[in-house]
Design an enzyme around this catalytic site. Structure first.
Site, PDB file in Angstrom:
ATOM      1  N   HIS A 217       0.664  -1.065  -0.031  1.00 39.56           N
ATOM      2  CA  HIS A 217      -0.052  -0.177  -0.074  1.00 39.56           C
ATOM      3  C   HIS A 217       0.894   1.193   0.033  1.00 39.56           C
ATOM      4  CE1 HIS A 217      -3.131   2.669   1.880  1.00 39.56           C
ATOM      5  NE2 HIS A 217      -3.882   2.227   0.704  1.00 39.56           N
ATOM      6  N   LYS A 219       3.107   4.204  -1.169  1.00 39.08           N
ATOM      7  CA  LYS A 219       3.414   5.350  -2.302  1.00 39.08           C
ATOM      8  C   LYS A 219       4.615   6.162  -2.008  1.00 39.08           C
ATOM      9  CE  LYS A 219      -1.052   4.621  -1.885  1.00 39.08           C
ATOM     10  NZ  LYS A 219      -1.779   4.275  -0.470  1.00 39.08           N
ATOM     11  N   ASP A 224      16.408  10.732  -8.895  1.00 37.46           N
ATOM     12  CA  ASP A 224      18.126  10.798  -8.835  1.00 37.46           C
ATOM     13  C   ASP A 224      18.513  10.632  -7.336  1.00 37.46           C
ATOM     14  OD1 ASP A 224      17.997  11.357 -11.524  1.00 37.46           O
ATOM     15  OD2 ASP A 224      17.982  13.215 -11.365  1.00 37.46           O
ATOM     16  N   HIS A 393      -8.752  11.017   1.433  1.00 36.12           N
ATOM     17  CA  HIS A 393      -8.071   9.826   1.529  1.00 36.12           C
ATOM     18  C   HIS A 393      -6.755  10.347   2.168  1.00 36.12           C
ATOM     19  CE1 HIS A 393      -5.598   6.626  -0.927  1.00 36.12           C
ATOM     20  NE2 HIS A 393      -6.584   6.086  -0.471  1.00 36.12           N
ATOM     21  N   LYS A 395      -3.864  10.456   4.925  1.00 35.50           N
ATOM     22  CA  LYS A 395      -3.392   9.950   6.194  1.00 35.50           C
ATOM     23  C   LYS A 395      -2.267  10.769   6.777  1.00 35.50           C
ATOM     24  CE  LYS A 395      -4.210   6.378   2.739  1.00 35.50           C
ATOM     25  NZ  LYS A 395      -5.537   6.505   2.888  1.00 35.50           N
ATOM     26  N   ASP A 400       0.878  18.672  18.922  1.00 38.20           N
ATOM     27  CA  ASP A 400       1.278  19.702  19.529  1.00 38.20           C
ATOM     28  C   ASP A 400       1.669  20.799  18.463  1.00 38.20           C
ATOM     29  OD1 ASP A 400       0.922  18.595  22.022  1.00 38.20           O
ATOM     30  OD2 ASP A 400       2.971  17.938  22.276  1.00 38.20           O
TER      31      ASP A 400
END
Length: 475
Positions: A217, A219, A224, A393, A395, A400
Protein backbone atom coordinates in the site's frame (compact mmCIF):
# COMPACT_ATOMS: atom_id res chain seq x y z
CA UNK A 1 -21.22 -38.49 -0.16
CA UNK A 2 -22.10 -37.02 3.22
CA UNK A 3 -19.28 -39.02 4.80
CA UNK A 4 -16.77 -37.68 2.27
CA UNK A 5 -17.92 -34.10 2.86
CA UNK A 6 -17.68 -34.56 6.61
CA UNK A 7 -14.14 -35.95 6.33
CA UNK A 8 -13.17 -33.02 4.09
CA UNK A 9 -14.69 -30.64 6.61
CA UNK A 10 -12.65 -32.22 9.40
CA UNK A 11 -9.57 -31.85 7.21
CA UNK A 12 -10.11 -28.07 7.15
CA UNK A 13 -9.47 -28.13 10.89
CA UNK A 14 -5.85 -28.57 9.89
CA UNK A 15 -5.75 -24.78 9.53
CA UNK A 16 -6.37 -24.37 13.26
CA UNK A 17 -2.79 -25.14 14.46
CA UNK A 18 -1.25 -22.64 11.97
CA UNK A 19 -3.85 -20.09 13.08
CA UNK A 20 -2.89 -20.53 16.73
CA UNK A 21 0.83 -20.42 15.93
CA UNK A 22 0.39 -17.04 14.20
CA UNK A 23 -0.24 -15.62 17.69
CA UNK A 24 -2.74 -13.09 16.46
CA UNK A 25 -4.58 -10.93 18.94
CA UNK A 26 -7.21 -13.01 20.78
CA UNK A 27 -10.15 -11.30 19.05
CA UNK A 28 -8.71 -12.00 15.59
CA UNK A 29 -7.84 -15.58 16.51
CA UNK A 30 -11.36 -16.20 17.79
CA UNK A 31 -12.95 -14.63 14.71
CA UNK A 32 -10.97 -16.85 12.34
CA UNK A 33 -11.52 -19.91 14.53
CA UNK A 34 -15.26 -19.40 14.36
CA UNK A 35 -15.07 -18.92 10.59
CA UNK A 36 -13.18 -22.20 10.12
CA UNK A 37 -15.46 -24.17 12.44
CA UNK A 38 -18.88 -22.75 11.59
CA UNK A 39 -18.58 -21.71 7.93
CA UNK A 40 -17.58 -25.04 6.37
CA UNK A 41 -14.99 -24.86 3.61
CA UNK A 42 -15.53 -21.15 2.89
CA UNK A 43 -14.09 -20.16 6.27
CA UNK A 44 -10.97 -22.28 5.71
CA UNK A 45 -10.60 -20.99 2.16
CA UNK A 46 -10.88 -17.40 3.35
CA UNK A 47 -8.24 -18.02 6.00
CA UNK A 48 -5.89 -19.57 3.42
CA UNK A 49 -5.98 -16.44 1.24
CA UNK A 50 -6.76 -13.71 3.76
CA UNK A 51 -5.90 -14.90 7.25
CA UNK A 52 -2.12 -15.00 7.09
CA UNK A 53 -0.79 -11.65 8.33
CA UNK A 54 2.87 -12.55 8.69
CA UNK A 55 5.14 -13.03 5.75
CA UNK A 56 8.57 -14.60 5.90
CA UNK A 57 9.89 -12.24 3.33
CA UNK A 58 13.07 -12.92 1.39
CA UNK A 59 14.86 -9.65 1.95
CA UNK A 60 18.30 -8.12 2.28
CA UNK A 61 19.44 -6.41 5.43
CA UNK A 62 19.16 -2.77 4.46
CA UNK A 63 22.45 -1.49 5.78
CA UNK A 64 24.45 -4.63 5.06
CA UNK A 65 23.66 -5.19 1.40
CA UNK A 66 21.47 -2.45 -0.05
CA UNK A 67 23.49 0.63 0.77
CA UNK A 68 26.78 0.94 -1.09
CA UNK A 69 28.11 3.52 1.36
CA UNK A 70 30.28 1.92 4.04
CA UNK A 71 29.40 4.67 6.53
CA UNK A 72 25.77 3.54 6.44
CA UNK A 73 26.30 -0.20 6.38
CA UNK A 74 26.00 -0.87 10.09
CA UNK A 75 24.08 1.94 11.74
CA UNK A 76 22.46 0.44 14.86
CA UNK A 77 18.95 1.28 15.97
CA UNK A 78 18.91 4.60 17.81
CA UNK A 79 21.99 5.87 15.96
CA UNK A 80 22.22 8.13 12.93
CA UNK A 81 24.70 9.88 10.66
CA UNK A 82 26.83 12.78 11.90
CA UNK A 83 24.81 15.59 10.32
CA UNK A 84 21.52 14.25 11.66
CA UNK A 85 23.13 13.73 15.07
CA UNK A 86 24.12 17.39 15.22
CA UNK A 87 20.62 18.43 14.15
CA UNK A 88 19.06 16.12 16.73
CA UNK A 89 21.22 17.71 19.44
CA UNK A 90 19.50 21.07 18.81
CA UNK A 91 16.12 19.69 19.88
CA UNK A 92 14.79 19.86 23.45
CA UNK A 93 15.71 16.84 25.55
CA UNK A 94 12.21 15.36 25.49
CA UNK A 95 12.00 15.62 21.70
CA UNK A 96 15.38 13.90 21.33
CA UNK A 97 14.18 11.09 23.57
CA UNK A 98 11.03 10.70 21.48
CA UNK A 99 12.97 10.46 18.20
CA UNK A 100 15.28 7.85 19.71
CA UNK A 101 12.28 5.89 20.97
CA UNK A 102 10.85 5.80 17.45
CA UNK A 103 14.23 4.72 16.10
CA UNK A 104 14.23 1.73 18.46
CA UNK A 105 10.62 0.88 17.62
CA UNK A 106 11.21 1.02 13.86
CA UNK A 107 14.78 -0.34 13.88
CA UNK A 108 15.81 2.50 11.58
CA UNK A 109 18.10 5.48 12.24
CA UNK A 110 16.88 9.02 12.75
CA UNK A 111 17.41 10.91 9.52
CA UNK A 112 17.03 14.48 8.28
CA UNK A 113 15.69 16.60 5.44
CA UNK A 114 17.00 19.89 4.13
CA UNK A 115 13.66 20.68 2.47
CA UNK A 116 10.06 19.61 3.00
CA UNK A 117 7.04 20.60 0.91
CA UNK A 118 3.43 19.66 1.63
CA UNK A 119 1.34 18.94 -1.48
CA UNK A 120 -2.30 18.98 -0.43
CA UNK A 121 -3.97 17.60 -3.55
CA UNK A 122 -3.31 16.24 -7.03
CA UNK A 123 -3.27 19.76 -8.47
CA UNK A 124 -0.08 20.28 -6.48
CA UNK A 125 1.42 16.77 -6.41
CA UNK A 126 1.04 15.74 -10.06
CA UNK A 127 2.77 18.86 -11.53
CA UNK A 128 5.55 18.52 -8.94
CA UNK A 129 6.12 14.86 -9.84
CA UNK A 130 5.91 15.58 -13.56
CA UNK A 131 8.54 18.32 -13.22
CA UNK A 132 10.91 16.03 -11.32
CA UNK A 133 10.46 13.29 -13.94
CA UNK A 134 11.31 15.73 -16.74
CA UNK A 135 14.40 16.94 -14.85
CA UNK A 136 15.69 13.44 -13.94
CA UNK A 137 19.18 12.62 -15.19
CA UNK A 138 20.05 9.24 -13.60
CA UNK A 139 17.04 7.31 -12.31
CA UNK A 140 13.35 7.42 -11.46
CA UNK A 141 11.85 4.95 -8.98
CA UNK A 142 8.06 4.92 -8.59
CA UNK A 143 6.02 2.73 -6.24
CA UNK A 144 2.22 2.99 -6.15
CA UNK A 145 -0.67 0.90 -4.87
CA UNK A 146 -3.06 1.98 -7.64
CA UNK A 147 -2.22 3.06 -11.18
CA UNK A 148 -5.42 3.55 -13.13
CA UNK A 149 -5.89 2.55 -16.76
CA UNK A 150 -7.05 6.04 -17.79
CA UNK A 151 -5.75 9.26 -19.32
CA UNK A 152 -3.88 10.21 -16.15
CA UNK A 153 -2.09 6.88 -16.01
CA UNK A 154 -1.31 7.12 -19.72
CA UNK A 155 0.08 10.66 -19.30
CA UNK A 156 2.51 9.61 -16.60
CA UNK A 157 3.60 6.54 -18.57
CA UNK A 158 4.37 8.79 -21.53
CA UNK A 159 6.58 10.92 -19.28
CA UNK A 160 8.36 7.83 -17.96
CA UNK A 161 8.78 6.49 -21.49
CA UNK A 162 10.36 9.78 -22.61
CA UNK A 163 12.72 9.66 -19.62
CA UNK A 164 13.76 6.08 -20.44
CA UNK A 165 14.43 7.05 -24.06
CA UNK A 166 16.86 9.77 -22.99
CA UNK A 167 18.84 7.24 -20.96
CA UNK A 168 17.32 7.58 -17.47
CA UNK A 169 16.87 4.31 -15.57
CA UNK A 170 13.16 4.03 -14.78
CA UNK A 171 11.69 1.42 -12.45
CA UNK A 172 7.94 1.19 -11.85
CA UNK A 173 6.57 -1.06 -9.06
CA UNK A 174 2.82 -1.56 -8.67
CA UNK A 175 0.77 -3.72 -6.34
CA UNK A 176 -0.78 -6.73 -8.04
CA UNK A 177 -4.05 -6.40 -6.10
CA UNK A 178 -4.49 -2.63 -6.03
CA UNK A 179 -3.72 -1.85 -9.68
CA UNK A 180 -5.94 -3.23 -12.44
CA UNK A 181 -4.22 -5.68 -14.73
CA UNK A 182 -5.37 -3.65 -17.72
CA UNK A 183 -2.54 -1.20 -17.00
CA UNK A 184 -0.23 -3.71 -18.71
CA UNK A 185 -1.78 -2.68 -22.04
CA UNK A 186 -0.22 0.76 -21.56
CA UNK A 187 3.27 -0.56 -20.88
CA UNK A 188 4.40 -1.68 -24.35
CA UNK A 189 6.06 1.60 -25.35
CA UNK A 190 7.49 2.08 -21.87
CA UNK A 191 9.14 -1.35 -21.89
CA UNK A 192 10.35 -0.93 -25.47
CA UNK A 193 12.07 2.31 -24.44
CA UNK A 194 14.01 0.47 -21.72
CA UNK A 195 11.73 1.07 -18.75
CA UNK A 196 11.56 -1.62 -16.07
CA UNK A 197 8.27 -2.77 -14.53
CA UNK A 198 7.22 -5.29 -11.92
CA UNK A 199 4.16 -6.26 -9.95
CA UNK A 200 4.62 -6.47 -6.20
CA UNK A 201 3.27 -10.00 -6.15
CA UNK A 202 2.30 -11.29 -2.74
CA UNK A 203 -0.10 -13.54 -4.67
CA UNK A 204 2.19 -15.59 -6.90
CA UNK A 205 1.74 -19.39 -6.78
CA UNK A 206 4.81 -19.93 -8.98
CA UNK A 207 6.94 -18.44 -6.19
CA UNK A 208 4.92 -20.14 -3.43
CA UNK A 209 3.22 -16.89 -2.42
CA UNK A 210 -0.45 -17.15 -1.52
CA UNK A 211 -0.97 -13.89 0.34
CA UNK A 212 -3.65 -11.92 -1.50
CA UNK A 213 -4.32 -10.13 1.78
CA UNK A 214 -0.77 -8.76 2.11
CA UNK A 215 -0.63 -5.77 -0.20
CA UNK A 216 1.95 -3.13 -0.92
CA UNK A 217 0.00 0.00 0.00
CA UNK A 218 3.08 2.26 -0.04
CA UNK A 219 3.28 5.35 -2.25
CA UNK A 220 6.92 6.24 -2.75
CA UNK A 221 8.63 8.11 -5.57
CA UNK A 222 12.37 8.84 -5.76
CA UNK A 223 14.20 10.86 -8.43
CA UNK A 224 17.99 10.79 -8.77
CA UNK A 225 18.34 9.63 -5.16
CA UNK A 226 17.89 13.22 -3.94
CA UNK A 227 14.17 13.92 -4.14
CA UNK A 228 11.51 11.72 -2.57
CA UNK A 229 7.72 11.86 -2.35
CA UNK A 230 5.76 10.04 0.38
CA UNK A 231 2.05 10.11 1.13
CA UNK A 232 -1.33 8.70 0.25
CA UNK A 233 -1.77 9.60 -3.42
CA UNK A 234 -2.06 7.14 -6.29
CA UNK A 235 -2.22 7.75 -10.04
CA UNK A 236 -5.69 8.15 -11.51
CA UNK A 237 -8.20 10.52 -13.04
CA UNK A 238 -10.33 10.54 -9.90
CA UNK A 239 -7.65 12.59 -8.13
CA UNK A 240 -7.91 15.38 -10.70
CA UNK A 241 -11.58 15.54 -11.72
CA UNK A 242 -14.47 16.34 -9.41
CA UNK A 243 -17.02 13.54 -9.45
CA UNK A 244 -20.65 14.70 -9.49
CA UNK A 245 -21.62 12.10 -6.88
CA UNK A 246 -18.47 11.77 -4.77
CA UNK A 247 -17.08 15.30 -4.93
CA UNK A 248 -13.40 16.26 -4.98
CA UNK A 249 -10.61 13.95 -3.86
CA UNK A 250 -8.60 15.19 -0.88
CA UNK A 251 -5.16 13.74 -0.30
CA UNK A 252 -1.70 14.77 0.89
CA UNK A 253 1.79 13.99 -0.38
CA UNK A 254 5.11 15.19 1.05
CA UNK A 255 8.20 16.08 -0.98
CA UNK A 256 11.50 15.70 0.87
CA UNK A 257 15.14 16.20 -0.02
CA UNK A 258 18.25 15.43 2.02
CA UNK A 259 19.58 12.36 3.80
CA UNK A 260 16.10 10.89 4.16
CA UNK A 261 15.97 10.37 0.37
CA UNK A 262 18.71 7.76 0.70
CA UNK A 263 16.83 6.05 3.54
CA UNK A 264 13.72 5.95 1.38
CA UNK A 265 15.77 4.68 -1.53
CA UNK A 266 16.62 1.66 0.61
CA UNK A 267 12.90 1.08 1.20
CA UNK A 268 12.30 1.04 -2.54
CA UNK A 269 15.32 -1.19 -3.10
CA UNK A 270 14.01 -3.66 -0.52
CA UNK A 271 10.59 -3.79 -2.22
CA UNK A 272 12.11 -4.04 -5.70
CA UNK A 273 14.30 -6.93 -4.56
CA UNK A 274 11.27 -8.74 -3.15
CA UNK A 275 9.42 -8.29 -6.44
CA UNK A 276 12.25 -8.99 -8.90
CA UNK A 277 15.29 -10.41 -7.13
CA UNK A 278 17.39 -7.51 -8.45
CA UNK A 279 19.63 -5.66 -5.98
CA UNK A 280 19.94 -1.90 -6.20
CA UNK A 281 23.19 -1.06 -4.43
CA UNK A 282 25.33 1.08 -6.73
CA UNK A 283 26.66 4.30 -5.13
CA UNK A 284 25.00 6.42 -7.82
CA UNK A 285 21.61 5.56 -6.31
CA UNK A 286 22.69 6.98 -2.92
CA UNK A 287 24.30 10.35 -3.69
CA UNK A 288 23.86 11.83 -0.21
CA UNK A 289 22.56 15.21 0.92
CA UNK A 290 23.51 18.30 -1.06
CA UNK A 291 22.59 20.88 1.62
CA UNK A 292 22.77 21.16 5.43
CA UNK A 293 19.88 19.39 7.23
CA UNK A 294 17.04 21.48 8.63
CA UNK A 295 14.38 19.05 9.81
CA UNK A 296 14.79 15.83 11.85
CA UNK A 297 12.72 13.13 10.17
CA UNK A 298 12.09 9.46 10.75
CA UNK A 299 10.77 6.70 8.50
CA UNK A 300 7.94 4.65 9.99
CA UNK A 301 7.89 1.41 8.04
CA UNK A 302 5.14 -1.17 8.51
CA UNK A 303 4.40 -4.52 6.97
CA UNK A 304 3.61 -8.18 7.64
CA UNK A 305 7.35 -8.88 7.67
CA UNK A 306 7.79 -6.63 10.72
CA UNK A 307 6.43 -8.42 13.76
CA UNK A 308 6.56 -5.54 16.24
CA UNK A 309 3.83 -3.48 14.50
CA UNK A 310 5.92 -0.29 14.27
CA UNK A 311 3.25 1.97 12.75
CA UNK A 312 0.78 1.20 15.52
CA UNK A 313 3.41 1.68 18.22
CA UNK A 314 4.65 4.89 16.63
CA UNK A 315 1.14 6.38 16.56
CA UNK A 316 0.49 5.31 20.15
CA UNK A 317 3.81 6.87 21.15
CA UNK A 318 2.80 10.10 19.40
CA UNK A 319 -0.49 10.15 21.32
CA UNK A 320 1.34 9.52 24.59
CA UNK A 321 3.90 12.24 23.82
CA UNK A 322 1.39 14.99 23.07
CA UNK A 323 0.58 17.59 25.70
CA UNK A 324 -1.61 20.01 23.74
CA UNK A 325 -3.26 18.49 20.66
CA UNK A 326 -3.34 15.49 18.34
CA UNK A 327 -5.27 15.83 15.09
CA UNK A 328 -5.57 12.75 12.87
CA UNK A 329 -7.09 12.30 9.41
CA UNK A 330 -7.75 8.79 8.13
CA UNK A 331 -9.61 7.31 5.20
CA UNK A 332 -10.62 4.22 7.19
CA UNK A 333 -11.14 4.00 10.93
CA UNK A 334 -11.18 0.56 12.57
CA UNK A 335 -8.97 0.87 15.68
CA UNK A 336 -7.78 -1.99 17.83
CA UNK A 337 -7.99 -1.93 21.62
CA UNK A 338 -4.50 -0.46 22.03
CA UNK A 339 -5.16 2.45 19.67
CA UNK A 340 -8.58 3.01 21.19
CA UNK A 341 -7.10 3.19 24.67
CA UNK A 342 -4.34 5.59 23.55
CA UNK A 343 -6.91 7.94 21.99
CA UNK A 344 -9.08 7.84 25.10
CA UNK A 345 -6.18 8.40 27.51
CA UNK A 346 -4.85 11.36 25.53
CA UNK A 347 -8.27 13.03 25.51
CA UNK A 348 -8.86 12.20 29.18
CA UNK A 349 -5.71 14.06 30.24
CA UNK A 350 -6.86 17.20 28.42
CA UNK A 351 -5.21 16.83 25.01
CA UNK A 352 -7.29 18.19 22.11
CA UNK A 353 -7.79 14.92 20.22
CA UNK A 354 -9.65 15.15 16.91
CA UNK A 355 -10.40 12.52 14.30
CA UNK A 356 -11.36 13.33 10.72
CA UNK A 357 -12.96 10.31 9.07
CA UNK A 358 -14.19 10.08 5.50
CA UNK A 359 -17.74 8.80 5.09
CA UNK A 360 -17.48 8.51 1.30
CA UNK A 361 -15.41 5.41 0.66
CA UNK A 362 -15.13 2.31 -1.47
CA UNK A 363 -15.70 0.23 1.68
CA UNK A 364 -18.91 1.62 3.26
CA UNK A 365 -19.08 -1.28 5.70
CA UNK A 366 -15.98 0.07 7.41
CA UNK A 367 -17.82 3.31 8.19
CA UNK A 368 -20.43 1.30 10.08
CA UNK A 369 -17.74 -0.61 11.98
CA UNK A 370 -15.89 2.60 12.79
CA UNK A 371 -19.00 4.21 14.25
CA UNK A 372 -19.27 1.35 16.72
CA UNK A 373 -16.24 2.89 18.49
CA UNK A 374 -17.58 6.45 18.59
CA UNK A 375 -19.46 6.14 21.88
CA UNK A 376 -16.47 5.35 24.08
CA UNK A 377 -14.29 7.91 22.29
CA UNK A 378 -16.86 10.67 22.65
CA UNK A 379 -17.26 9.85 26.35
CA UNK A 380 -13.49 10.30 26.81
CA UNK A 381 -13.59 13.69 25.10
CA UNK A 382 -12.37 12.82 21.60
CA UNK A 383 -13.90 15.07 18.94
CA UNK A 384 -14.98 13.22 15.79
CA UNK A 385 -15.57 14.89 12.42
CA UNK A 386 -17.15 13.05 9.50
CA UNK A 387 -16.10 14.34 6.08
CA UNK A 388 -18.63 14.02 3.26
CA UNK A 389 -17.62 16.87 0.91
CA UNK A 390 -15.69 14.32 -1.13
CA UNK A 391 -13.35 11.40 -0.55
CA UNK A 392 -10.84 12.30 2.16
CA UNK A 393 -8.01 9.88 1.44
CA UNK A 394 -5.24 11.67 3.37
CA UNK A 395 -3.42 9.83 6.13
CA UNK A 396 -1.84 12.37 8.42
CA UNK A 397 -1.34 13.14 12.08
CA UNK A 398 -0.01 16.18 13.89
CA UNK A 399 0.85 16.56 17.55
CA UNK A 400 1.36 19.75 19.54
CA UNK A 401 2.99 22.49 17.44
CA UNK A 402 5.99 20.65 16.01
CA UNK A 403 5.35 16.95 15.29
CA UNK A 404 3.69 15.74 12.08
CA UNK A 405 3.32 12.47 10.19
CA UNK A 406 2.28 11.92 6.57
CA UNK A 407 2.07 8.60 4.77
CA UNK A 408 0.01 5.71 3.46
CA UNK A 409 -1.29 4.07 6.65
CA UNK A 410 -4.92 4.40 7.70
CA UNK A 411 -6.07 4.00 11.28
CA UNK A 412 -7.34 0.49 10.75
CA UNK A 413 -6.35 -3.11 11.29
CA UNK A 414 -5.23 -3.63 7.70
CA UNK A 415 -2.74 -0.75 7.74
CA UNK A 416 -1.41 -1.62 11.18
CA UNK A 417 -0.77 -5.32 10.49
CA UNK A 418 -1.55 -6.52 6.97
CA UNK A 419 -0.36 -4.01 4.39
CA UNK A 420 3.14 -2.85 3.58
CA UNK A 421 2.90 0.81 4.64
CA UNK A 422 5.18 3.84 4.78
CA UNK A 423 4.83 7.00 6.89
CA UNK A 424 7.25 9.84 7.42
CA UNK A 425 7.37 11.62 10.78
CA UNK A 426 9.11 14.98 11.07
CA UNK A 427 9.84 17.71 13.59
CA UNK A 428 8.94 21.08 12.06
CA UNK A 429 6.75 23.84 13.55
CA UNK A 430 6.47 25.36 10.06
CA UNK A 431 5.02 22.27 8.42
CA UNK A 432 2.98 21.35 11.49
CA UNK A 433 1.26 24.74 11.12
CA UNK A 434 0.69 24.13 7.40
CA UNK A 435 -0.99 20.79 8.11
CA UNK A 436 -3.04 22.43 10.86
CA UNK A 437 -4.36 24.95 8.33
CA UNK A 438 -5.32 22.12 5.98
CA UNK A 439 -7.15 20.24 8.72
CA UNK A 440 -8.86 23.36 10.06
CA UNK A 441 -10.22 23.97 6.55
CA UNK A 442 -11.37 20.36 6.26
CA UNK A 443 -12.95 20.35 9.73
CA UNK A 444 -15.10 23.20 8.44
CA UNK A 445 -16.45 20.89 5.72
CA UNK A 446 -17.31 18.15 8.21
CA UNK A 447 -20.24 17.29 10.40
CA UNK A 448 -18.99 17.03 13.99
CA UNK A 449 -20.53 14.15 15.89
CA UNK A 450 -22.65 15.40 18.77
CA UNK A 451 -22.57 12.88 21.65
CA UNK A 452 -26.21 13.47 22.58
CA UNK A 453 -27.52 13.17 19.03
CA UNK A 454 -25.29 10.16 18.34
CA UNK A 455 -26.67 8.33 21.38
CA UNK A 456 -30.19 8.75 19.97
CA UNK A 457 -29.45 7.22 16.55
CA UNK A 458 -31.95 4.59 15.35
CA UNK A 459 -31.79 1.07 16.77
CA UNK A 460 -31.14 -0.42 13.31
CA UNK A 461 -27.88 1.58 13.10
CA UNK A 462 -26.81 0.50 16.57
CA UNK A 463 -27.57 -3.13 15.73
CA UNK A 464 -25.63 -2.99 12.44
CA UNK A 465 -22.62 -1.52 14.27
CA UNK A 466 -22.80 -4.20 16.96
CA UNK A 467 -23.15 -6.97 14.37
CA UNK A 468 -20.17 -5.87 12.26
CA UNK A 469 -17.81 -4.90 15.09
CA UNK A 470 -16.71 -8.50 15.96
CA UNK A 471 -15.58 -8.87 12.35
CA UNK A 472 -13.23 -5.88 12.53
CA UNK A 473 -10.04 -7.98 12.95
CA UNK A 474 -10.87 -9.68 9.65
CA UNK A 475 -11.60 -6.49 7.66
Amino acid sequence: MKTVLFICYLATWGFIPPLLLLKKRPAATLAWLWAILFIPFLGALAFFFLGTDRLRRLRLKRRNLFSARVSRQRIPAGATDDASTRLLATLPHRDRQFMRLLSRINQLPVSSADHLRILSNAEEFYPALEQRIREAVHHIHLEFYIWQHDETGARFLQLLTAAARRGVTVRLLLDGVGSPGAVEKLLANFLAAGGQFSWFQSLDPKRLRFFMNLRNHRKLQIVDGRIAFVGGMNIGREHEVRDAALGSWRDVQLEATGSVAAELQEVFADDWFFATGERIAEPAYFPGAAAPPRHPVHIVLGGPDRRNEPISKSLVSLLNEATDRVWIATGYFVPDDIMLTALELAASRGVDVRLLISTKTDHPGLVTVGRSYYGELLTAGVRIFEYSAGIHHAKLAMADDHWAMVGSANLDYRSMRLNFELNLLFHSPEHNAALARILEHDFGLCAEIDPVVFARRPFREKFAEAAFRPLSPML
